[in-house]
Motif scaffolding. Structure first.
Motif, mmCIF file in Angstrom:
data_model
loop_
_atom_site.group_PDB
_atom_site.id
_atom_site.type_symbol
_atom_site.label_atom_id
_atom_site.label_comp_id
_atom_site.label_asym_id
_atom_site.label_seq_id
_atom_site.Cartn_x
_atom_site.Cartn_y
_atom_site.Cartn_z
ATOM 1 N N ALA A 59 0.845 -1.195 0.000
ATOM 2 C CA ALA A 59 0.000 0.000 0.000
ATOM 3 C C ALA A 59 0.881 1.247 0.000
ATOM 4 O O ALA A 59 2.016 1.208 0.488
ATOM 5 C CB ALA A 59 -0.900 0.000 1.224
ATOM 6 N N ASN A 80 -3.336 -2.435 3.455
ATOM 7 C CA ASN A 80 -3.581 -3.605 2.609
ATOM 8 C C ASN A 80 -3.792 -3.185 1.170
ATOM 9 O O ASN A 80 -4.089 -2.020 0.884
ATOM 10 C CB ASN A 80 -4.812 -4.362 3.113
ATOM 11 C CG ASN A 80 -4.494 -5.114 4.409
ATOM 12 O OD1 ASN A 80 -3.341 -5.448 4.671
ATOM 13 N ND2 ASN A 80 -5.534 -5.345 5.208
ATOM 14 N N ILE A 81 -3.644 -4.164 0.290
ATOM 15 C CA ILE A 81 -3.863 -3.876 -1.129
ATOM 16 C C ILE A 81 -4.819 -4.940 -1.687
ATOM 17 O O ILE A 81 -4.861 -6.075 -1.193
ATOM 18 C CB ILE A 81 -2.541 -3.881 -1.934
ATOM 19 C CG1 ILE A 81 -1.753 -5.191 -1.722
ATOM 20 C CG2 ILE A 81 -1.678 -2.701 -1.554
ATOM 21 C CD1 ILE A 81 -0.514 -5.318 -2.602
ATOM 22 N N PRO A 82 -5.620 -4.564 -2.705
ATOM 23 C CA PRO A 82 -6.551 -5.543 -3.290
ATOM 24 C C PRO A 82 -5.774 -6.643 -4.007
ATOM 25 O O PRO A 82 -4.858 -6.348 -4.770
ATOM 26 C CB PRO A 82 -7.371 -4.722 -4.291
ATOM 27 C CG PRO A 82 -6.999 -3.287 -4.072
ATOM 28 C CD PRO A 82 -5.711 -3.249 -3.341
ATOM 29 N N TRP A 200 -7.556 -14.700 5.930
ATOM 30 C CA TRP A 200 -8.881 -14.240 5.516
ATOM 31 C C TRP A 200 -9.964 -14.878 6.391
ATOM 32 O O TRP A 200 -10.940 -14.244 6.734
ATOM 33 C CB TRP A 200 -9.140 -14.600 4.047
ATOM 34 C CG TRP A 200 -8.259 -13.828 3.066
ATOM 35 C CD1 TRP A 200 -7.747 -12.588 3.244
ATOM 36 C CD2 TRP A 200 -7.824 -14.284 1.786
ATOM 37 N NE1 TRP A 200 -6.998 -12.213 2.154
ATOM 38 C CE2 TRP A 200 -7.029 -13.237 1.220
ATOM 39 C CE3 TRP A 200 -8.014 -15.450 1.033
ATOM 40 C CZ2 TRP A 200 -6.444 -13.330 -0.034
ATOM 41 C CZ3 TRP A 200 -7.432 -15.521 -0.223
ATOM 42 C CH2 TRP A 200 -6.648 -14.468 -0.746
ATOM 43 N N ASP A 210 -12.904 -8.492 -3.451
ATOM 44 C CA ASP A 210 -12.663 -7.761 -2.201
ATOM 45 C C ASP A 210 -11.530 -8.344 -1.376
ATOM 46 O O ASP A 210 -11.189 -7.821 -0.317
ATOM 47 C CB ASP A 210 -13.931 -7.736 -1.343
ATOM 48 C CG ASP A 210 -14.995 -6.876 -2.016
ATOM 49 O OD1 ASP A 210 -14.593 -5.923 -2.725
ATOM 50 O OD2 ASP A 210 -16.179 -7.167 -1.832
ATOM 51 N N GLN A 211 -10.954 -9.439 -1.801
ATOM 52 C CA GLN A 211 -9.869 -10.055 -1.026
ATOM 53 C C GLN A 211 -8.636 -9.143 -1.024
ATOM 54 O O GLN A 211 -8.281 -8.565 -2.051
ATOM 55 C CB GLN A 211 -9.500 -11.408 -1.624
ATOM 56 C CG GLN A 211 -10.515 -12.478 -1.274
ATOM 57 C CD GLN A 211 -10.183 -13.798 -1.945
ATOM 58 O OE1 GLN A 211 -9.576 -13.837 -3.010
ATOM 59 N NE2 GLN A 211 -10.605 -14.891 -1.346
ATOM 60 N N GLU A 212 -8.036 -9.038 0.169
ATOM 61 C CA GLU A 212 -6.865 -8.151 0.296
ATOM 62 C C GLU A 212 -5.666 -8.932 0.831
ATOM 63 O O GLU A 212 -5.825 -9.923 1.542
ATOM 64 C CB GLU A 212 -7.175 -6.997 1.260
ATOM 65 C CG GLU A 212 -8.152 -5.998 0.685
ATOM 66 C CD GLU A 212 -8.314 -4.779 1.581
ATOM 67 O OE1 GLU A 212 -8.185 -4.943 2.823
ATOM 68 O OE2 GLU A 212 -8.547 -3.688 1.054
ATOM 69 N N THR A 214 -1.360 -8.045 2.213
ATOM 70 C CA THR A 214 -0.568 -6.939 2.783
ATOM 71 C C THR A 214 0.518 -6.476 1.814
ATOM 72 O O THR A 214 0.737 -5.287 1.632
ATOM 73 C CB THR A 214 0.097 -7.377 4.106
ATOM 74 O OG1 THR A 214 -0.896 -7.989 4.912
ATOM 75 C CG2 THR A 214 0.703 -6.194 4.843
#
Lengths: 390, 216
Positions: A59, A80-82, A200, A210-212, A214
């Motif tokens: 991020a 977090n990032i997608p 998750w 929508d899963q992220e 790090t």
């Protein structure tokens, strides 16, 4: 009576002057030696953990924080990032290897990191007991984690939310230890690795777009990746940071402090040699009659010169020895602090090459500091000195 | 053991040239060099001991041309052949009494001989002070220890500089007896340099220095 023994007795006979000179030299040598030892440990640790990671995707935020959090696990992540966006980078033709990381929980302050088996494989970490994880909530723990938490194969535990305290425990999902890694000396030792799905699963289950995650550790296939990827990510919430550049910047910032510390240490060492010089000069003034007396007993000027020189070298030797002991005590102390705060073990007590040069330099300067007053022993006039001492 | 020939000494280029009577003393013999203050007896002692180089004349010690040896050779011969007792006893302060004696043997090129050191100090009533620091000794004990140090390496010539000046009659006799006894034990020659007139009656062979007549 051996000259070295007589010199040692003479030095010990003046505990205050000798003590001051030895103490000053010990501090000077100790600080420089400590810096050399810590530099060795940190450099080795930094190099070991960077290990062919060319880029880190994460991020937006501080690039240094991104590196510290995801390569060394000593800082909090930038966010977090997608996963869907990250995958575009992971599949970029300029990238040869991509290792995703997802984390945000801990067990007894050791980080639980969701990843793939390629992560420990990158560091050459072999499972020494049990097996590699292959299902959610299975965990393989690092050697340090096993040693510090007492977790063993078959044990189950709950993770705590966050990275810095263990109070907010996720009691609905238990992890099971299925393996223990051998000691690698790398960051793997202090992590608990599990499939990303576990991370998750502990948090609110999300699926698809929508899963992220790090961060992603990237290895480039083409050097152009370093130039291309930042442009590609300009309008996204992501960034790539270069570990080598960020760590170089960090060590340069440390460097200012280290250079100042080294200058202070050199100054203390300089003062210690002045102290050796003054101690011997004042001692020779007090012992002028004694030296003349030794001449009447058959001592040659050269023997007296050697005696005074040896006295200076004894002080130098004692200062160096105490300095090396002090630096080792410093390493142990700093090692404990760093181990408590970051789980890193920097306690390496073996000598470093730089210390050899430090010892040689201290000996040469010590010999010069002792040699200058010792010259007066060469010129002593027995008859006049004994005449004054009557 | 010792012979001097036409010794003269000038302290500075423009100073007077001091001339000294010739001295000769064999092993096992003793000689008193008597003179008041200012007669140059300390200068003569230092010339004999090789601490000063004569302006003219020569010193022979143990059949060697002592005054013309190189500085290093002179140091070696001094260490081996001479034992000097000074008016005020001085020692290497960091060492014990027995270590000071061991140092004297070492500088004379001899191996340490703890038995001889112990026997010597015990004979001088210092057997209980072997491991004492020299500054813990009384003045009398220090003087006896300095005699022990002067003879511990069995020198050919014992030089005693004002050994009795500060002592009463009974201690004067005691110190002189000690010097004689140890000189006799090792067959050394004994040269006592003093202004103490009491020794005149106690030592038969003597050379008297007179104030200034010998200045050339």
């Amino acid at each position: 009576m051996k000259p070295a023994r007589l010199a040692r007795r003479n030095v010990m006979d003046r505990p205050l002057e000798t003590g001051l000179s030895v103490l000053l030299l010990a501090f000077g040598v100790g600080i420089i030696s400590l810096m050399l030892l810590m530099q060795r440990s940190l450099t080795e640790d930094l190099d070991r953990n960077i290990k062919d990671i060319d880029l880190v995707l994460g991020a937006k935020g501080s690039p240094l924080q991104l590196i510290l959090a995801n390569v060394y696990h000593v800082d909090v992540p930038t966010g977090n990032i997608p996963l869907a966006e990250a995958r575009k980078v992971m599949r970029h033709p300029y990238i040869s290897e991509a290792i995703p990381l997802a984390y945000g929980d801990n067990y007894e302050l050791f980080r639980i990191v969701g990843t793939e088996p390629s992560y420990p494989a990158h560091y050459g970490a072999e499972v020494s007991e049990g097996r590699m994880f292959d299902a959610p909530f299975e965990v393989v723990i690092g050697a340090e984690v096993a040693a510090n938490t007492g977790l063993a194969i078959g044990d189950t535990f709950y993770s705590a939310h966050g990275l810095t305290d263990g109070t907010d425990v996720h009691r609905d999902k238990a992890y099971t230890v299925v393996g223990v890694f051998e000691t690698t000396g790398a960051v793997i030792d202090q992590l608990l690795l599990t499939p990303i799905e576990s991370v998750w699963g502990v948090h609110e289950a999300v699926e698809g777009a929508d899963q992220e995650i790090t961060a992603v550790l990237l290895k480039k296939k083409n050097p152009l990746a370093i130039l291309t990827l930042p442009n590609l990510l300009r309008d996204t919430p992501m960034q790539v940071a270069l570990p080598a550049i960020e760590m170089n910047r960090l060590t340069q910032q440390f460097g200012i402090g280290l250079r100042t510390l080294r200058a202070v240490a050199m100054l203390i060492m300089g003062l210690s040699f002045v102290s050796v010089f003054i101690a011997l000069l004042s001692s020779l003034r007090d012992r002028k009659y004694e030296l003349a007396l030794m001449r009447t007993m058959g001592a040659t000027p050269r023997q007296l010169f050697s005696l005074v020189l040896l006295e200076g070298l004894w002080m130098t030797l004692a200062g160096i020895a105490c300095g090396l002991v002090l630096s080792r005590m410093g390493v142990v102390l700093m090692g404990q602090i760093l181990a408590e705060r970051f789980h890193y073990d920097v306690t390496q007590l073996a000598p470093v090459e730089g210390e050899l040069y430090l010892i040689l330099a201290a000996f040469v300067v010590g010999a010069v500091a002792a040699g200058l007053p010792a010259r007066s022993a060469l010129r002593i006039d027995i008859s006049n000195t004994l005449g004054q001492g009557r | 053991m010792l012979q001097t020939h036409g010794l003269k000494y000038r302290y500075a280029d423009s100073g007077p040239l001091m001339a000294f009577p010739d001295l000769a003393i064999d092993r096992g013999k003793e000689l008193l060099l008597l003179g008041a203050s200012g007669t140059g007896k300390t200068t003569l002692l230092h010339l004999v001991a090789g601490m000063r180089t004569p302006t003219e004349g020569a010193v022979e010690l143990a059949d060697a041309p002592f005054s013309t040896l190189t500085a290093t050779e002179r140091d070696r011969v001094r260490g081996r052949e001479l034992g000097i007792v000074f008016q005020t006893a001085h020692f290497v302060r960091s060492l014990t009494v027995s270590e000071n004696l061991a140092l004297a043997r070492s500088l004379a090129g001899l191996a340490p001989d703890p038995d001889r050191i112990q026997a010597l100090l015990t004979g001088l009533g210092l057997g209980h002070k072997l491991q004492a620091r020299v500054d813990a000794l009384s003045v009398g004990e220090q003087q006896r220890a300095s005699i022990a140090r002067a003879v511990v390496h069995s020198p050919g010539l014992i030089l005693a500089d004002e050994p009795t000046s500060a002592l009463d009659d009974s201690n004067t006799d005691a110190v002189l007896d000690l010097l004689r006894q140890h000189a006799a034990e090792t067959g050394a020659a004994l040269l006592v340099v003093t202004h103490d007139q009491r020794l005149k009656d106690r030592m038969a062979d003597r050379v008297e220095l007179t104030p200034h007549p010998s200045i050339a």
